[in-house]
Design an enzyme around this catalytic site. Structure first.
Site, short mmCIF file in Angstrom:
data_model
loop_
_atom_site.label_atom_id
_atom_site.label_comp_id
_atom_site.label_asym_id
_atom_site.label_seq_id
_atom_site.Cartn_x
_atom_site.Cartn_y
_atom_site.Cartn_z
N ARG A 90 5.05 -13.14 9.35
CA ARG A 90 5.97 -11.85 9.13
C ARG A 90 7.47 -11.87 9.82
O ARG A 90 7.63 -12.80 10.84
CB ARG A 90 5.11 -10.77 9.34
CG ARG A 90 4.91 -10.52 11.04
CD ARG A 90 4.44 -9.14 11.12
NE ARG A 90 3.14 -8.90 10.55
CZ ARG A 90 3.05 -7.84 9.76
NH1 ARG A 90 4.19 -6.97 9.67
NH2 ARG A 90 2.05 -7.75 9.14
N GLU A 97 0.84 -1.22 -0.07
CA GLU A 97 -0.24 -0.06 0.01
C GLU A 97 0.91 1.24 0.20
O GLU A 97 1.78 1.18 0.76
CB GLU A 97 -0.86 0.13 1.19
CG GLU A 97 -2.02 1.18 1.35
CD GLU A 97 -2.96 1.05 2.41
OE1 GLU A 97 -2.66 0.14 3.22
OE2 GLU A 97 -3.53 2.13 2.54
N LYS A 148 4.58 0.88 10.01
CA LYS A 148 4.62 2.02 9.43
C LYS A 148 4.13 3.17 10.36
O LYS A 148 4.85 4.35 10.13
CB LYS A 148 3.52 1.91 8.39
CG LYS A 148 3.95 1.27 7.07
CD LYS A 148 2.80 1.28 5.97
CE LYS A 148 3.27 0.29 4.88
NZ LYS A 148 2.08 -0.16 4.01
#
Ligand code: ATP
Ligand code: MG
Length: 576
Positions: free
Chosen positions: A269, A38, A279
């Site tokens: 992850r 994104e 983020k």
């Protein structure tokens, strides 16, 4: 006979799935993956794991990997992020060919899919407030309740949805929801929202839309449009998989997509100690100026990593080493550093730098004279040759390479001294690497006792590389730079940005664990050849570590250097 020396990729559960499917002929051997960032931030070390996984699978199976911007959420997305992401993926060595996609280019199809769902009775417009909707959703132990709007007719739903799109309602007045099961034990299946009204300018579609699809709705459709075979994502999406499958199944029934449909596969992850990979936290570090910007060499962003001097090859070593699994765990930052160090050890040329300089004066060497010594560019790769380094009467050496009163086991320079028996002993002798053996004769200090120069005498018959050079045995071997020829430059000694393995774990506030000593800017004396270093040239500075000419602040003929990683891991030792 030639043979390929590239080791076969390590097996993992995703490869096993692909191999089984290929054996059964499911996709006709086709492997089509995607990396779907994104554009709401810069890529970080965690993304690198996903990039190597997705692009790596495509490469190893002769397939393709798409680079797709998942830009369905207009508020936080921007072109700046798009550009930086493209550059970082390319920097890691991957090429998406013609497969660069933007989810926002599919908004028309997503909208058409929604109308089809409505027409088939699989979606409805709900007009509850956000609070009411939450109250109806139920909990993990309690079933949800149907919204009073759930029984709207297909015609009414279609009419309302079209009016949503036409901008006839204020933001938040209605949402479109999938009609699945409010009593499902999986809360994600309790009629999830799939479209919301949101007047926001989109970086790609501008003001064309005032309704935007939800991520969980958009993503499966993006995969299906692009004929993705394996849609690989992180574990927190596991509970979303039933919705992923439900949605594509209904749309295949509606004639939108053909089977077999893309398959979502989850993996663990990357969690790395001593960094933050969220983020939100990265944005906070940049916005609040705890770092100099997105490419601050201390940040775990890929632009920061590049500026730090880490290599794409080191990333490959790292992702190969940590592998891919389904169970979450933590990887110690030292593992990442070790992979970078190993890669740099193979590729970086050796150079000499004195980081904490003090003068060494060779009193018996003629003033004004200089000569060349020859230093190997890479001790394990003789074919890389040698370079000349100038030698003269005054050199720079490291301050720590002299001790007025030597501690036990100190083999570097110290002056003549009177021993326990009252006998005068000569000063210590060391080899000036690639040059001569010298014997310390004394040192100068200023009035407050600070060392200002070390004095010595050299043995003319001991020059490295000449016959008999080794006749004098010494234990110390020091690096040096000729003072008259040296290139004085700025060097940034970077260390970890956080001083604890899991920042914020103790206090709940990650900023509390910022390492107050994460960068030290010094002026160092470098061998003259380093003046010509181009941005991003990497070197091992002997005895110090790996350094890179900074790609931002270096000027032609005036490079500045960043320390990428030390030669040895000092953190793991400190922890033990
Ligand atoms: P968010 O969705 O909160 O904005 P994100 O880190 O998931 O943040 P995306 O841009 O959605 O960011 O991520 C792109 C891809 O990278 C996704 O497929 C995601 O699963 C993967 N990814 C993100 N973080 C990691 C990580 N730490 N380890 C492995 N893969 C990751
Ligand atoms: Mg995400």
């Amino acid at each position: 006979m030639s043979h390929d020396t590239t080791p076969a990729p390590a097996a993992n559960f995703i490869r096993n799935i692909i191999d089984e499917q290929n054996a059964a002929g499911k996709w006709g051997g086709r492997v089509e993956t995607r990396f779907p960032p994104e554009p709401n931030g810069y890529l970080h070390l965690g993304h690198a794991k996903s990039i190597f996984l997705n692009f790596g699978l495509a490469r190893d199976y002769g397939g393709v990997c798409h680079l797709r911007f998942d830009d369905t959420n207009p508020e936080k997305e921007s072109q700046e992020y798009v550009d930086a992401i493209l550059e970082s993926v390319r920097w890691l060595g991957f090429d998406w060919g013609s497969n660069l996609h933007f989810a926002s280019n599919y908004f028309d199809t997503m909208y058409a899919c929604a109308e089809t769902l409505i027409q088939a009775g699989h979606a409805y417009v709900d007009s509850l407030s956000a609070d009411e909707m939450r109250a109806h959703r139920g909990t993990l132990t309690e079933a949800g309740r149907d919204s009073p709007h759930r029984s709207r007719s297909m015609e009414e739903n279609l009419d309302l949805f079209r009016k949503m799109r036409a901008g006839e309602f204020p933001d938040g007045a209605h949402v479109l929801r999938a009609k699945i099961d409010m009593a499902s034990p999986n809360i994600n299946l309790r009629d999830p929202a799939i479209y919301r009204i949101k007047r926001a300018h989109h970086h790609n579609t501008g003001d064309t839309w005032c309704i935007y699809p939800m991520y969980t709705y958009a993503h499966p459709i993006e995969d299906a449009i692009e004929h993705i075979t394996h849609s690989i994502c992180t574990l927190e999406f596991e509970d979303q998989r039933p919705f992923y499958d439900w949605l594509l199944d209904k749309l295949a029934d509606g004639g939108f997509f053909t089977r077999p449909l893309p398959q979502q596969i989850e993996f663990a992850r990357l969690n790395l100690t001593y960094v933050v990979l969220s983020k939100r936290k990265l944005i906070q570090l940049v916005d609040e100026k705890h770092v100099s910007g997105w490419d601050d060499p201390r940040l775990p962003t890929l632009v920061g990593a590049r500026r730090r001097g880490y290599t794409a090859e080191g990333f490959k070593r790292f992702t190969d080493q940590i592998g891919v699994s389904k169970s979450d765990g933590w990887i110690d930052y030292s593992v990442f550093e070790a992979c970078q160090r190993d890669g740099l050890n193979d590729s970086a040329l050796r150079r000499i730098a004195v980081l904490d300089p003090v003068k060494l004066i060779i009193d018996n060497y003629p003033e004004g004279q200089s000569e060349e010594c020859f230093a190997p560019n890479h001790p394990q790769q003789p074919d890389l040759g040698k370079r000349a380094v100038p030698f003269s009467r005054e050199l720079w050496i490291e301050r720590e390479d002299f001790m007025e009163t030597p501690s036990k086991g100190y083999f570097r320079l110290y002056p003549p001294r009177i021993d326990a028996a009252g006998i005068m002993q000569p000063g210590n002798s060391v080899r000036l690497r690639y040059g001569y053996v010298v014997t310390c004769t004394g040192a100068d200090h200023d009035t407050d006792g600070t060392l200002t120069a070390v004095h010595c005498e050299y043995l003319p018959d001991t020059k490295s590389g000449t016959p008999g050079a080794d006749s004098v045995k010494v234990k110390g071997n020091l690096h040096w730079v000729s003072a008259a020829h040296a290139y004085e430059a700025e060097i940034r000694l970077y260390d970890r940005l956080f001083s604890t393995a899991q920042p914020g774990q103790a206090s709940g506030e990650f900023l509390d664990d910022l390492n107050t000593d994460s960068v030290q800017v010094i002026r160092a004396q470098l061998e003259p050849a380093l003046r010509d270093a181009a941005p991003e040239d990497r070197f091992q500075f002997e005895r110090h570590g790996y350094f890179v000419a900074d790609r931002v602040d270096s000027k032609p003929g005036e490079p500045v250097f960043n320390r990428t990683v030390t030669l040895k891991d000092s953190w793991s030792k400190a922890e033990k």
